[in-house]
Enzyme design. Sequence first.
Site, PDB file in Angstrom:
ATOM      1  N   LYS A  34      33.145  41.194  43.807  1.00  0.00           N
ATOM      2  CA  LYS A  34      34.517  41.454  44.262  1.00  0.00           C
ATOM      3  C   LYS A  34      35.069  42.760  43.699  1.00  0.00           C
ATOM      4  CE  LYS A  34      36.968  38.761  40.714  1.00  0.00           C
ATOM      5  NZ  LYS A  34      37.646  39.915  40.105  1.00  0.00           N
ATOM      6  N   THR A  35      34.734  43.089  42.439  1.00  0.00           N
ATOM      7  CA  THR A  35      35.231  44.343  41.863  1.00  0.00           C
ATOM      8  C   THR A  35      34.667  45.529  42.620  1.00  0.00           C
ATOM      9  OG1 THR A  35      35.358  43.294  39.682  1.00  0.00           O
ATOM     10  CG2 THR A  35      35.439  45.695  39.746  1.00  0.00           C
ATOM     11  N   ASP A 218      43.893  41.645  42.877  1.00  0.00           N
ATOM     12  CA  ASP A 218      42.696  40.962  42.376  1.00  0.00           C
ATOM     13  C   ASP A 218      43.085  39.596  41.812  1.00  0.00           C
ATOM     14  OD1 ASP A 218      40.102  40.506  41.609  1.00  0.00           O
ATOM     15  OD2 ASP A 218      40.160  41.807  39.850  1.00  0.00           O
ATOM     16  N   GLU A 219      42.132  38.659  41.773  1.00  0.00           N
ATOM     17  CA  GLU A 219      42.356  37.311  41.208  1.00  0.00           C
ATOM     18  C   GLU A 219      43.622  36.675  41.785  1.00  0.00           C
ATOM     19  OE1 GLU A 219      40.033  36.074  39.610  1.00  0.00           O
ATOM     20  OE2 GLU A 219      39.055  37.509  38.276  1.00  0.00           O
ATOM     21  N   GLN A 249      38.059  28.927  41.756  1.00  0.00           N
ATOM     22  CA  GLN A 249      38.129  29.336  40.358  1.00  0.00           C
ATOM     23  C   GLN A 249      39.570  29.396  39.853  1.00  0.00           C
ATOM     24  OE1 GLN A 249      35.060  32.243  38.823  1.00  0.00           O
ATOM     25  NE2 GLN A 249      34.923  32.764  40.992  1.00  0.00           N
ATOM     26  N   ARG A 598      28.578  30.483  35.352  1.00  0.00           N
ATOM     27  CA  ARG A 598      28.385  31.519  34.324  1.00  0.00           C
ATOM     28  C   ARG A 598      26.901  31.761  34.082  1.00  0.00           C
ATOM     29  NH1 ARG A 598      32.099  33.812  35.537  1.00  0.00           N
ATOM     30  NH2 ARG A 598      32.217  32.194  37.127  1.00  0.00           N
TER      31      ARG A 598
END
Length: 735
Positions: A34-35, A218-219, A249, A598
């Site tokens: 995503k970044t 973002d987020e 998330q 993770r």
Amino acid sequence: MSSALLANLNPEQLEAVTLPRQSALILAGAGSGKTRVLTTRIAHLIQTGQATPGSILAVTFTNKAAREMLARIAAMLPINVRGLWVGTFHGLCNRLLRTHYREAGLPQLFQILDSQDQQATIKRLLKTLNVDDEKYSPRQLQYFINANKEKGLRAQKAEAYDEYARKMVELYAAYEEQCQREGVVDFAELLLRSFELLNRNAALREHYMQRFRFILVDEFQDTNLLQYLWIKLLAGHQGSVFAVGDDDQSIYAFRGATSGNMREFERDFGVRKVIRLEQNYRSHGNILDAANALIKNNISRLGKNLWTQAGAGEPVRIYEAPSDGNEALFIVEEIQNLAREGLALADIALLYRSNAQSRVLEHALFRAGLSYRVYGGLRFFERQEIKHALAYLRLAANPGDDGAFLRVVNFPHRGLGSRTIEQIQETARIRGIGLFQAAKEFNPGGRGGTSLAGFVATIESLSGSADQVNLAELIQEMLELSGLRRYYQAEQEGADRLENLNELINAAAGFEPGGMDNEDTDQLSAFLAHASLEAGEHEAGAGQDALQLMTVHSAKGLEFTAVFISGLEEGLFPHENSATERDGMEEERRLMYVAITRARKRLYLTYAQSRMLNGQMRYGVVSRFIDELPEALCKWLTPRGGSYKQAYTPRAEPWSDVREAANASSLRRGSVVREAAPAYGGYAFNIGQNVRHAKFGEGVVLGCEGRGADARVQVKFRNEGVKWLALQYAKLQSV
């Protein structure tokens, strides 16, 4: 050049990056890049002439993420990235208010209060107003103020539903007046003041609506109500908002985050395009399939399915331990095996649901000589509440310990001013005695004298009890007499600290002073020495290879080659509070989803049949999250639902009483009860027995205590959480 920017994007990433100017929702799964999508879109908009650096506003949730975004853009384009408005909500609002301080009603050089500064300001306010800070604690008032600001509510609009709340609103108003008079703003004020400025100043709002033609967030799943309203206000009716997030998330409801903002965004902005980034570049297939299977049990989600080209990889390993001590020892030995295979410790993470769980794990690592680092937190014996508790014990063991005296003589606050403490110190200096002895002889009179006498009596009582009761009972007594338990119970966010204090009781209950140089050392002194050693040993230095310990919340955004998720028992993970909170179980499942994703190559899930809680043995039920994983993806390292005696047995653990108590039973849901618990009050229930209650439904017996009319049973109900029931009234039926 544009083709070089876009060359290595997958089809979904390419579609997102090259979207025309419109509002869009990008559902970006864990490890889906995503970044990269955000930074490449900004670079693409500038390079193709669709936007200038000054027409872009990009919002992140951490300063670290903002710096990374700017660094990536600078590497893509030969531009001065200072022209970009890229930062956190607080950072961007600060920039806006600095530019328009007059319109915002602020001095040009207004100062920002961090959390500690804000609390100090509140304490000063309460003292000025002569308000009882035990009834209206600074922490509670701080939480009340910030929670209302994050909802966009000033004091005059805050809800006052009873006398206590009305007083809190009154103090909120006084706090606002004080901050305005002193020219300071707290973090929550930055956003609220910025929102109010744009909301009431149409010309200024129009200016920024025209300027920021492209807004990227973002987020997005972590936005709260006021942040979402701020974005709506800045975007206006024709704004272009590129929202990137993952509702699976969303794990910060306790901070006010609202995952429902993503659905609101779709409706409010007339989103025509929802792009799902589902290709994962982090984990192997079995790990992703496990995460997908788990999260599908959540009803309120937008839906996506992670996949990878990296292959299936290894199965998810599951280990059932007889006790929390055995669980920790298994984890330590597996970590040692991984290290021998060449895996760096820094590439291994040990995750847990709550901070209190780290104590048993840290102890096992300490004994094994493994370096570790607690990420985003403090090691167990270095936490504030633990150091306060140990200081009371140190003073009880050695009244001459002046450092311990100064730490707790006025904590929790008992009305002793700095002048009184200075007088005690002066008395001690003149007489050549310790501070505690000076406190016994010094009487300041009034409320302070009464409080000081009470403190002295508490320490003397604890000193007298040290030889009469066991360590766990002594700590229980200390928590009550000192007021530490009451203090943290009254704190709005004191639940974690209480869990840590309860874990200190567990540490005492399982402590064996073997290995001390002086065999005549009393048990309390030996325990305090042990705590000091564990607090200072095996702390990884800067740059040193070290195992990473952290809560699952702290792990978000990180990745590791191997991940251990420990304590997977009902009531622990998922946490028992989830049964009573709205959307609680779904958030817990999202938290587990974050934990699973993770891991890159290897994932371990562990749980214990028995665990020490509040100094007593409790028998656990395996987490539903393990049951929700497909069998084909899992490799059981112990027989599923079988007796632990057939399983892996690590080297002898230090807690023999824990090991012996663990023989009681193996408690997978629906397993056969192997040993009966004692019958109390004429009611025969077995630990691990399945029961039904007329009101609460089906559950499993976790423990029994008391006799006769005082007998009670602890039951973990499937839908109602853990409850203690009086046996003579419970009317439980065996199923």
